[in-house]
Design a protein around this motif. Structure first.
Motif, PDB file in Angstrom:
ATOM      1  N   ARG A   5      37.190  46.052  45.269  1.00 28.52           N
ATOM      2  CA  ARG A   5      36.320  44.902  45.521  1.00 28.52           C
ATOM      3  C   ARG A   5      35.046  44.978  44.694  1.00 28.52           C
ATOM      4  O   ARG A   5      34.549  43.965  44.202  1.00 28.52           O
ATOM      5  CB  ARG A   5      36.006  44.777  47.009  1.00 28.52           C
ATOM      6  CG  ARG A   5      37.179  44.230  47.804  1.00 28.52           C
ATOM      7  CD  ARG A   5      36.781  43.728  49.167  1.00 28.52           C
ATOM      8  NE  ARG A   5      36.156  44.713  50.021  1.00 28.52           N
ATOM      9  CZ  ARG A   5      36.805  45.574  50.787  1.00 28.52           C
ATOM     10  NH1 ARG A   5      38.118  45.589  50.807  1.00 28.52           N
ATOM     11  NH2 ARG A   5      36.145  46.430  51.535  1.00 28.52           N
ATOM     12  N   SER A   6      34.510  46.169  44.513  1.00 27.79           N
ATOM     13  CA  SER A   6      33.299  46.340  43.720  1.00 27.79           C
ATOM     14  C   SER A   6      33.532  45.911  42.265  1.00 27.79           C
ATOM     15  O   SER A   6      32.717  45.191  41.686  1.00 27.79           O
ATOM     16  CB  SER A   6      32.860  47.808  43.777  1.00 27.79           C
ATOM     17  OG  SER A   6      31.841  48.052  42.856  1.00 27.79           O
ATOM     18  N   VAL A   7      34.642  46.333  41.691  1.00 30.16           N
ATOM     19  CA  VAL A   7      34.955  45.973  40.300  1.00 30.16           C
ATOM     20  C   VAL A   7      35.171  44.470  40.188  1.00 30.16           C
ATOM     21  O   VAL A   7      34.650  43.819  39.276  1.00 30.16           O
ATOM     22  CB  VAL A   7      36.187  46.756  39.785  1.00 30.16           C
ATOM     23  CG1 VAL A   7      36.623  46.257  38.425  1.00 30.16           C
ATOM     24  CG2 VAL A   7      35.888  48.251  39.731  1.00 30.16           C
ATOM     25  N   ILE A   8      35.925  43.888  41.114  1.00 29.64           N
ATOM     26  CA  ILE A   8      36.194  42.444  41.072  1.00 29.64           C
ATOM     27  C   ILE A   8      34.916  41.645  41.259  1.00 29.64           C
ATOM     28  O   ILE A   8      34.675  40.656  40.570  1.00 29.64           O
ATOM     29  CB  ILE A   8      37.274  42.052  42.107  1.00 29.64           C
ATOM     30  CG1 ILE A   8      38.637  42.356  41.517  1.00 29.64           C
ATOM     31  CG2 ILE A   8      37.196  40.602  42.531  1.00 29.64           C
ATOM     32  CD1 ILE A   8      38.950  41.665  40.188  1.00 29.64           C
ATOM     33  N   GLU A  19      37.814  39.049  51.693  1.00 34.93           N
ATOM     34  CA  GLU A  19      38.377  40.359  51.333  1.00 34.93           C
ATOM     35  C   GLU A  19      39.779  40.202  50.741  1.00 34.93           C
ATOM     36  O   GLU A  19      40.116  40.876  49.763  1.00 34.93           O
ATOM     37  CB  GLU A  19      38.415  41.276  52.545  1.00 34.93           C
ATOM     38  CG  GLU A  19      37.046  41.753  52.969  1.00 34.93           C
ATOM     39  CD  GLU A  19      37.081  42.653  54.198  1.00 34.93           C
ATOM     40  OE1 GLU A  19      38.174  43.100  54.592  1.00 34.93           O
ATOM     41  OE2 GLU A  19      36.001  42.918  54.746  1.00 34.93           O
ATOM     42  N   LEU A  20      40.578  39.327  51.325  1.00 35.91           N
ATOM     43  CA  LEU A  20      41.924  39.094  50.787  1.00 35.91           C
ATOM     44  C   LEU A  20      41.841  38.455  49.398  1.00 35.91           C
ATOM     45  O   LEU A  20      42.597  38.814  48.498  1.00 35.91           O
ATOM     46  CB  LEU A  20      42.747  38.224  51.741  1.00 35.91           C
ATOM     47  CG  LEU A  20      43.117  38.870  53.067  1.00 35.91           C
ATOM     48  CD1 LEU A  20      43.818  37.875  53.979  1.00 35.91           C
ATOM     49  CD2 LEU A  20      43.970  40.109  52.856  1.00 35.91           C
ATOM     50  N   PHE A  21      40.915  37.513  49.218  1.00 37.41           N
ATOM     51  CA  PHE A  21      40.714  36.896  47.905  1.00 37.41           C
ATOM     52  C   PHE A  21      40.378  37.961  46.864  1.00 37.41           C
ATOM     53  O   PHE A  21      40.965  37.990  45.775  1.00 37.41           O
ATOM     54  CB  PHE A  21      39.601  35.838  47.976  1.00 37.41           C
ATOM     55  CG  PHE A  21      39.154  35.361  46.626  1.00 37.41           C
ATOM     56  CD1 PHE A  21      39.904  34.441  45.916  1.00 37.41           C
ATOM     57  CD2 PHE A  21      37.980  35.848  46.062  1.00 37.41           C
ATOM     58  CE1 PHE A  21      39.498  34.013  44.661  1.00 37.41           C
ATOM     59  CE2 PHE A  21      37.559  35.427  44.815  1.00 37.41           C
ATOM     60  CZ  PHE A  21      38.320  34.500  44.109  1.00 37.41           C
ATOM     61  N   GLU A  22      39.439  38.830  47.189  1.00 40.37           N
ATOM     62  CA  GLU A  22      39.051  39.891  46.253  1.00 40.37           C
ATOM     63  C   GLU A  22      40.233  40.808  45.949  1.00 40.37           C
ATOM     64  O   GLU A  22      40.462  41.180  44.794  1.00 40.37           O
ATOM     65  CB  GLU A  22      37.880  40.692  46.814  1.00 40.37           C
ATOM     66  CG  GLU A  22      36.605  39.892  46.905  1.00 40.37           C
ATOM     67  CD  GLU A  22      35.524  40.554  47.746  1.00 40.37           C
ATOM     68  OE1 GLU A  22      34.389  40.077  47.671  1.00 40.37           O
ATOM     69  OE2 GLU A  22      35.809  41.534  48.471  1.00 40.37           O
ATOM     70  N   ASN A  23      40.989  41.151  46.965  1.00 38.19           N
ATOM     71  CA  ASN A  23      42.136  42.030  46.805  1.00 38.19           C
ATOM     72  C   ASN A  23      43.199  41.394  45.911  1.00 38.19           C
ATOM     73  O   ASN A  23      43.701  42.025  44.974  1.00 38.19           O
ATOM     74  CB  ASN A  23      42.705  42.366  48.188  1.00 38.19           C
ATOM     75  CG  ASN A  23      43.767  43.421  48.144  1.00 38.19           C
ATOM     76  OD1 ASN A  23      43.748  44.313  47.305  1.00 38.19           O
ATOM     77  ND2 ASN A  23      44.709  43.328  49.059  1.00 38.19           N
ATOM     78  N   TYR A  24      43.547  40.145  46.193  1.00 39.85           N
ATOM     79  CA  TYR A  24      44.602  39.497  45.404  1.00 39.85           C
ATOM     80  C   TYR A  24      44.120  39.101  44.010  1.00 39.85           C
ATOM     81  O   TYR A  24      44.906  39.077  43.066  1.00 39.85           O
ATOM     82  CB  TYR A  24      45.226  38.339  46.179  1.00 39.85           C
ATOM     83  CG  TYR A  24      45.987  38.866  47.374  1.00 39.85           C
ATOM     84  CD1 TYR A  24      46.974  39.836  47.205  1.00 39.85           C
ATOM     85  CD2 TYR A  24      45.680  38.477  48.661  1.00 39.85           C
ATOM     86  CE1 TYR A  24      47.644  40.381  48.293  1.00 39.85           C
ATOM     87  CE2 TYR A  24      46.361  39.015  49.756  1.00 39.85           C
ATOM     88  CZ  TYR A  24      47.335  39.971  49.557  1.00 39.85           C
ATOM     89  OH  TYR A  24      48.005  40.525  50.620  1.00 39.85           O
ATOM     90  N   TYR A  80      48.669  33.138  47.375  1.00 44.18           N
ATOM     91  CA  TYR A  80      49.052  31.904  46.684  1.00 44.18           C
ATOM     92  C   TYR A  80      47.812  31.124  46.245  1.00 44.18           C
ATOM     93  O   TYR A  80      47.678  30.725  45.086  1.00 44.18           O
ATOM     94  CB  TYR A  80      49.929  31.062  47.613  1.00 44.18           C
ATOM     95  CG  TYR A  80      50.269  29.700  47.069  1.00 44.18           C
ATOM     96  CD1 TYR A  80      51.338  29.530  46.190  1.00 44.18           C
ATOM     97  CD2 TYR A  80      49.534  28.579  47.432  1.00 44.18           C
ATOM     98  CE1 TYR A  80      51.657  28.280  45.687  1.00 44.18           C
ATOM     99  CE2 TYR A  80      49.848  27.322  46.942  1.00 44.18           C
ATOM    100  CZ  TYR A  80      50.907  27.176  46.066  1.00 44.18           C
ATOM    101  OH  TYR A  80      51.210  25.936  45.571  1.00 44.18           O
ATOM    102  N   HIS A  81      46.883  30.908  47.172  1.00 47.98           N
ATOM    103  CA  HIS A  81      45.699  30.107  46.854  1.00 47.98           C
ATOM    104  C   HIS A  81      44.737  30.850  45.925  1.00 47.98           C
ATOM    105  O   HIS A  81      44.042  30.218  45.124  1.00 47.98           O
ATOM    106  CB  HIS A  81      45.009  29.631  48.129  1.00 47.98           C
ATOM    107  CG  HIS A  81      45.798  28.550  48.809  1.00 47.98           C
ATOM    108  ND1 HIS A  81      45.964  27.290  48.288  1.00 47.98           N
ATOM    109  CD2 HIS A  81      46.518  28.564  49.954  1.00 47.98           C
ATOM    110  CE1 HIS A  81      46.720  26.562  49.076  1.00 47.98           C
ATOM    111  NE2 HIS A  81      47.083  27.322  50.102  1.00 47.98           N
ATOM    112  N   THR A  82      44.724  32.168  46.004  1.00 47.40           N
ATOM    113  CA  THR A  82      43.911  32.948  45.059  1.00 47.40           C
ATOM    114  C   THR A  82      44.431  32.748  43.638  1.00 47.40           C
ATOM    115  O   THR A  82      43.651  32.500  42.707  1.00 47.40           O
ATOM    116  CB  THR A  82      43.936  34.447  45.433  1.00 47.40           C
ATOM    117  OG1 THR A  82      43.284  34.615  46.687  1.00 47.40           O
ATOM    118  CG2 THR A  82      43.260  35.298  44.374  1.00 47.40           C
ATOM    119  N   ILE A  83      45.733  32.845  43.457  1.00 41.69           N
ATOM    120  CA  ILE A  83      46.317  32.683  42.118  1.00 41.69           C
ATOM    121  C   ILE A  83      46.066  31.263  41.600  1.00 41.69           C
ATOM    122  O   ILE A  83      45.720  31.072  40.428  1.00 41.69           O
ATOM    123  CB  ILE A  83      47.810  33.060  42.132  1.00 41.69           C
ATOM    124  CG1 ILE A  83      47.941  34.562  42.417  1.00 41.69           C
ATOM    125  CG2 ILE A  83      48.493  32.693  40.820  1.00 41.69           C
ATOM    126  CD1 ILE A  83      49.346  35.024  42.766  1.00 41.69           C
TER     127      ILE A  83
END
Length: 125
Positions: free
Chosen positions: A110-113, A6-11, A51-54
């Protein structure tokens, strides 16, 4: 769903949405601005995830940047790569993402991502 996912999708949404809105101008931003006000221990989890998402987005050719600082949250000269730009232009995903981010609706974000990431797999094969 896992909190990290969820955090990955958000960021991912916040990073791509921001860079889509500033494209084609390379931009500096601070990913701490994407993190809500939290207790210190929760903040650290969000900091690491952002950080890791970016980094993941760079390593998978969605964006490029000059530098990324974990401690300060600073990203220098970030810009969407062609893969991300094309994805966000498909079916108006960039505008949908911008609207979802402005509305602050996590499920819609999250749906769009997820739709964009799903579409990116089609570009890979």
């Amino acid at each position: 769903m896992s909190e990290n996912i969820e955090l990955f999708e958000n960021y991912t949404a916040k990073t791509l949405g921001y860079l889509y809105s500033t494209f084609p101008i390379p931009s500096d931003f601070n990913f701490f601005d994407f993190i809500p006000k939290l207790e210190y221990s929760e903040f650290l989890t969000h900091q690491l995830n952002a950080y890791h998402t970016i980094n993941y987005l760079k390593n998978n050719h969605f964006l490029d940047f000059e530098s990324l600082d974990l401690e300060m949250g600073q990203v220098k000269n970030a810009i969407l790569k062609p893969k991300a730009l094309e994805l966000l232009k498909q079916d108006g995903l960039g505008m949908q993402l911008k609207k979802a981010l402005n509305a602050g609706r996590d499920e819609l974000i999250r749906s769009v991502i997820n739709k964009a990431l799903e579409m990116s797999l089609k570009f890979m094969f």
